[in-house]
Design a protein around this motif. Sequence first.
Motif, PDB file in Angstrom:
ATOM      1  N   THR A 262       0.837  -1.196   0.000  1.00 51.49           N
ATOM      2  CA  THR A 262       0.000   0.000   0.000  1.00 51.49           C
ATOM      3  C   THR A 262       0.874   1.248   0.000  1.00 51.49           C
ATOM      4  OG1 THR A 262      -1.738  -1.164   1.215  1.00 51.49           O
ATOM      5  CG2 THR A 262      -1.830   1.230   1.209  1.00 51.49           C
ATOM      6  N   CYS A 263       1.915   1.233   0.811  1.00 53.36           N
ATOM      7  CA  CYS A 263       2.844   2.369   0.836  1.00 53.36           C
ATOM      8  C   CYS A 263       3.567   2.503  -0.501  1.00 53.36           C
ATOM      9  CB  CYS A 263       3.855   2.192   1.965  1.00 53.36           C
ATOM     10  SG  CYS A 263       3.156   2.299   3.630  1.00 53.36           S
ATOM     11  N   ALA A 264       4.037   1.379  -1.059  1.00 50.99           N
ATOM     12  CA  ALA A 264       4.763   1.419  -2.327  1.00 50.99           C
ATOM     13  C   ALA A 264       3.907   1.989  -3.445  1.00 50.99           C
ATOM     14  CB  ALA A 264       5.256   0.021  -2.683  1.00 50.99           C
ATOM     15  N   GLN A 265       2.625   1.641  -3.450  1.00 49.13           N
ATOM     16  CA  GLN A 265       1.723   2.137  -4.483  1.00 49.13           C
ATOM     17  C   GLN A 265       1.500   3.640  -4.388  1.00 49.13           C
ATOM     18  OE1 GLN A 265      -1.654  -0.415  -3.878  1.00 49.13           O
ATOM     19  NE2 GLN A 265      -0.558  -2.208  -4.627  1.00 49.13           N
ATOM     20  N   ALA A 266       1.725   4.216  -3.210  1.00 49.03           N
ATOM     21  CA  ALA A 266       1.554   5.657  -3.022  1.00 49.03           C
ATOM     22  C   ALA A 266       2.839   6.431  -3.274  1.00 49.03           C
ATOM     23  CB  ALA A 266       1.064   5.940  -1.601  1.00 49.03           C
ATOM     24  N   MET A 267       3.972   5.742  -3.311  1.00 46.97           N
ATOM     25  CA  MET A 267       5.268   6.413  -3.384  1.00 46.97           C
ATOM     26  C   MET A 267       5.619   6.829  -4.799  1.00 46.97           C
ATOM     27  SD  MET A 267       7.382   3.913  -0.772  1.00 46.97           S
ATOM     28  CE  MET A 267       9.009   4.632  -1.088  1.00 46.97           C
ATOM     29  N   ASP A 268       6.361   7.925  -4.911  1.00 48.39           N
ATOM     30  CA  ASP A 268       7.006   8.332  -6.150  1.00 48.39           C
ATOM     31  C   ASP A 268       8.434   7.791  -6.164  1.00 48.39           C
ATOM     32  OD1 ASP A 268       4.852   9.783  -7.208  1.00 48.39           O
ATOM     33  OD2 ASP A 268       5.388  11.551  -6.032  1.00 48.39           O
ATOM     34  N   ALA A 269       9.083   7.958  -7.311  1.00 44.23           N
ATOM     35  CA  ALA A 269      10.451   7.456  -7.426  1.00 44.23           C
ATOM     36  C   ALA A 269      11.386   8.106  -6.406  1.00 44.23           C
ATOM     37  CB  ALA A 269      10.966   7.692  -8.845  1.00 44.23           C
ATOM     38  N   GLY A 270      11.107   9.345  -6.031  1.00 46.77           N
ATOM     39  CA  GLY A 270      11.960  10.034  -5.069  1.00 46.77           C
ATOM     40  C   GLY A 270      11.551   9.868  -3.632  1.00 46.77           C
ATOM     41  N   SER A 271      10.451   9.164  -3.386  1.00 48.33           N
ATOM     42  CA  SER A 271       9.973   8.965  -2.013  1.00 48.33           C
ATOM     43  C   SER A 271      10.862   7.971  -1.267  1.00 48.33           C
ATOM     44  CB  SER A 271       8.540   8.435  -2.019  1.00 48.33           C
ATOM     45  OG  SER A 271       7.653   9.308  -2.676  1.00 48.33           O
ATOM     46  N   ARG A 272      10.882   8.123   0.024  1.00 45.87           N
ATOM     47  CA  ARG A 272      11.561   7.155   0.875  1.00 45.87           C
ATOM     48  C   ARG A 272      10.600   6.683   1.965  1.00 45.87           C
ATOM     49  NH1 ARG A 272      14.223   7.444  -2.870  1.00 45.87           N
ATOM     50  NH2 ARG A 272      16.506   7.655  -3.088  1.00 45.87           N
ATOM     51  N   LEU A 273      10.732   5.415   2.303  1.00 42.40           N
ATOM     52  CA  LEU A 273       9.964   4.816   3.394  1.00 42.40           C
ATOM     53  C   LEU A 273      10.915   4.539   4.545  1.00 42.40           C
ATOM     54  CD1 LEU A 273       7.390   3.403   4.564  1.00 42.40           C
ATOM     55  CD2 LEU A 273       8.204   1.313   3.453  1.00 42.40           C
ATOM     56  N   LEU A 274      10.577   5.031   5.728  1.00 43.91           N
ATOM     57  CA  LEU A 274      11.398   4.818   6.920  1.00 43.91           C
ATOM     58  C   LEU A 274      10.673   3.844   7.843  1.00 43.91           C
ATOM     59  CD1 LEU A 274      12.745   7.339   5.715  1.00 43.91           C
ATOM     60  CD2 LEU A 274      12.941   8.251   8.023  1.00 43.91           C
ATOM     61  N   VAL A 275      11.212   2.651   7.950  1.00 46.29           N
ATOM     62  CA  VAL A 275      10.670   1.635   8.855  1.00 46.29           C
ATOM     63  C   VAL A 275      11.430   1.747  10.177  1.00 46.29           C
ATOM     64  CG1 VAL A 275      10.357  -0.831   9.265  1.00 46.29           C
ATOM     65  CG2 VAL A 275      10.045   0.104   6.952  1.00 46.29           C
ATOM     66  N   SER A 332      15.969   1.038  15.375  1.00 49.44           N
ATOM     67  CA  SER A 332      16.759   1.381  14.202  1.00 49.44           C
ATOM     68  C   SER A 332      15.829   1.896  13.108  1.00 49.44           C
ATOM     69  CB  SER A 332      17.528   0.157  13.688  1.00 49.44           C
ATOM     70  OG  SER A 332      18.390  -0.354  14.681  1.00 49.44           O
ATOM     71  N   ILE A 333      16.423   2.514  12.101  1.00 45.16           N
ATOM     72  CA  ILE A 333      15.665   2.984  10.934  1.00 45.16           C
ATOM     73  C   ILE A 333      16.125   2.195   9.725  1.00 45.16           C
ATOM     74  CG2 ILE A 333      15.045   4.955   9.482  1.00 45.16           C
ATOM     75  CD1 ILE A 333      15.928   6.788  11.785  1.00 45.16           C
ATOM     76  N   VAL A 334      15.182   1.536   9.060  1.00 45.54           N
ATOM     77  CA  VAL A 334      15.461   0.891   7.783  1.00 45.54           C
ATOM     78  C   VAL A 334      14.916   1.817   6.702  1.00 45.54           C
ATOM     79  CG1 VAL A 334      15.170  -1.164   6.359  1.00 45.54           C
ATOM     80  CG2 VAL A 334      15.212  -1.383   8.862  1.00 45.54           C
ATOM     81  N   VAL A 335      15.799   2.406   5.921  1.00 42.67           N
ATOM     82  CA  VAL A 335      15.396   3.344   4.869  1.00 42.67           C
ATOM     83  C   VAL A 335      15.216   2.548   3.580  1.00 42.67           C
ATOM     84  CG1 VAL A 335      15.996   5.450   3.617  1.00 42.67           C
ATOM     85  CG2 VAL A 335      16.762   5.148   5.994  1.00 42.67           C
ATOM     86  N   ALA A 336      14.030   2.664   2.974  1.00 44.63           N
ATOM     87  CA  ALA A 336      13.714   1.885   1.776  1.00 44.63           C
ATOM     88  C   ALA A 336      13.229   2.794   0.659  1.00 44.63           C
ATOM     89  CB  ALA A 336      12.664   0.822   2.092  1.00 44.63           C
ATOM     90  N   MET A 337      13.389   2.324  -0.566  1.00 46.35           N
ATOM     91  CA  MET A 337      12.944   3.057  -1.749  1.00 46.35           C
ATOM     92  C   MET A 337      12.324   2.061  -2.720  1.00 46.35           C
ATOM     93  SD  MET A 337      16.750   3.661  -3.398  1.00 46.35           S
ATOM     94  CE  MET A 337      16.131   4.523  -4.836  1.00 46.35           C
ATOM     95  N   LEU A 338      11.642   2.585  -3.740  1.00 47.91           N
ATOM     96  CA  LEU A 338      11.080   1.714  -4.754  1.00 47.91           C
ATOM     97  C   LEU A 338      12.199   0.967  -5.465  1.00 47.91           C
ATOM     98  CD1 LEU A 338       8.382   4.041  -6.352  1.00 47.91           C
ATOM     99  CD2 LEU A 338       7.972   2.096  -4.837  1.00 47.91           C
ATOM    100  N   ASP A 339      11.951  -0.294  -5.750  1.00 46.61           N
ATOM    101  CA  ASP A 339      12.920  -1.124  -6.457  1.00 46.61           C
ATOM    102  C   ASP A 339      12.498  -1.217  -7.909  1.00 46.61           C
ATOM    103  OD1 ASP A 339      14.719  -2.946  -7.394  1.00 46.61           O
ATOM    104  OD2 ASP A 339      14.334  -4.468  -5.860  1.00 46.61           O
ATOM    105  N   ARG A 340      13.190  -0.533  -8.777  1.00 42.69           N
ATOM    106  CA  ARG A 340      12.818  -0.518 -10.192  1.00 42.69           C
ATOM    107  C   ARG A 340      13.092  -1.851 -10.880  1.00 42.69           C
ATOM    108  NH1 ARG A 340      11.172   3.965 -12.428  1.00 42.69           N
ATOM    109  NH2 ARG A 340      11.333   5.944 -11.327  1.00 42.69           N
ATOM    110  N   ARG A 341      13.754  -2.752 -10.179  1.00 46.27           N
ATOM    111  CA  ARG A 341      13.998  -4.072 -10.764  1.00 46.27           C
ATOM    112  C   ARG A 341      12.805  -4.990 -10.597  1.00 46.27           C
ATOM    113  NH1 ARG A 341      19.210  -5.168  -7.206  1.00 46.27           N
ATOM    114  NH2 ARG A 341      17.611  -4.459  -5.726  1.00 46.27           N
TER     115      ARG A 341
END
Length: 353
Positions: A262-275, A332-341
Amino acid sequence: MRTPPIVLDTMHAAFLARAMYVVTRLGIPDLLAGGPMSCADLAGKLRVQPVPLHQVLRSVATTGLLRTEPGAETGPRQRYALTGSGRTLLAGHPSGTAEMVLMMQGELFSKALRALPERVESGRTGPEIAEGLPFFEIMARRPDEARLFNRMMIATHGDEPAAVAQAYDFSGAERIVDVGGGIGALLLEILRRHPRPRGVLFDVADVSDHARKHVAAAGMSRRCEVRSGDFFESVPAGVDLYLLSRILHDWDDDTCVRILRTCAQAMDAGSRLLVVEKVLPDNDEPHLGKRLDLVMAALTHGRERNAAEYGALLARAGLRVERHLATGSASSIVVAMLDRRARPAGGTRGYPH
């Protein structure tokens, strides 16, 4: 060979925790806020028995929350005073400590803990065994208890919001969405430290109603919007940063992937997700997250995880780990981004459709 001290200490700690609950539930910290009182006077005001109350107070005084006043008085005539640490147990204290004690030693948590053997045997959680419903469904049906739980989150977060706000550079973000952010302890701390970003506190309607009051009391209504919704369905789209703080540990792997997608579907290429989670070490060293893992096991189908396990969940949702950040807390913070692969089911905003 004698009984190991860790076994003795742990078994006795259960009684001490219950004594803290008695002190908090009876409102003794509030009675002592004006100055020391004798156990007999406290018992008279509360209409309880002075001898067992004295035994409870004497034990709690060993924790530094109360202190015995010097003098010749003994037994129920002993005078007790509230310490600086003990003031966190005052009703309405901003730390949320009293709510944590009342919730974790309350009926639902106690039932769940007693059900731990059956939890291990059957796979059903403590609330499902004791009440016939999952924990969060019970919270949805009991607004008073849910408010207590949300206030308790302030205490269980402890120094985490300040540590997270310092560990990651939020200054370049325009908008930050705290997904399932409760009443906003983390997001508000970030906004206080970084004047540029604006925030969106996103949670279910019952929580959001309470959150608006908390945001207003913090003087952040102009910079922090409170929005209601279901993170299984959608989250606000196209913002710079998404926070998932202590959300994934509540759920099993498949449910975590639903939330992450759900988060990934809302993200842009420049967005970051902080877990933000208590990422477990891969050895036997003591860690707060390992104790919290027992709470998760008793109450939910969730669990604490190590770095590899969080990486695997993110990969299933079409995200990849950019980096790991330690904080000055157990989290801890796990910083994630969209995986274009990879392109997860349903696509994402960051991928061509």
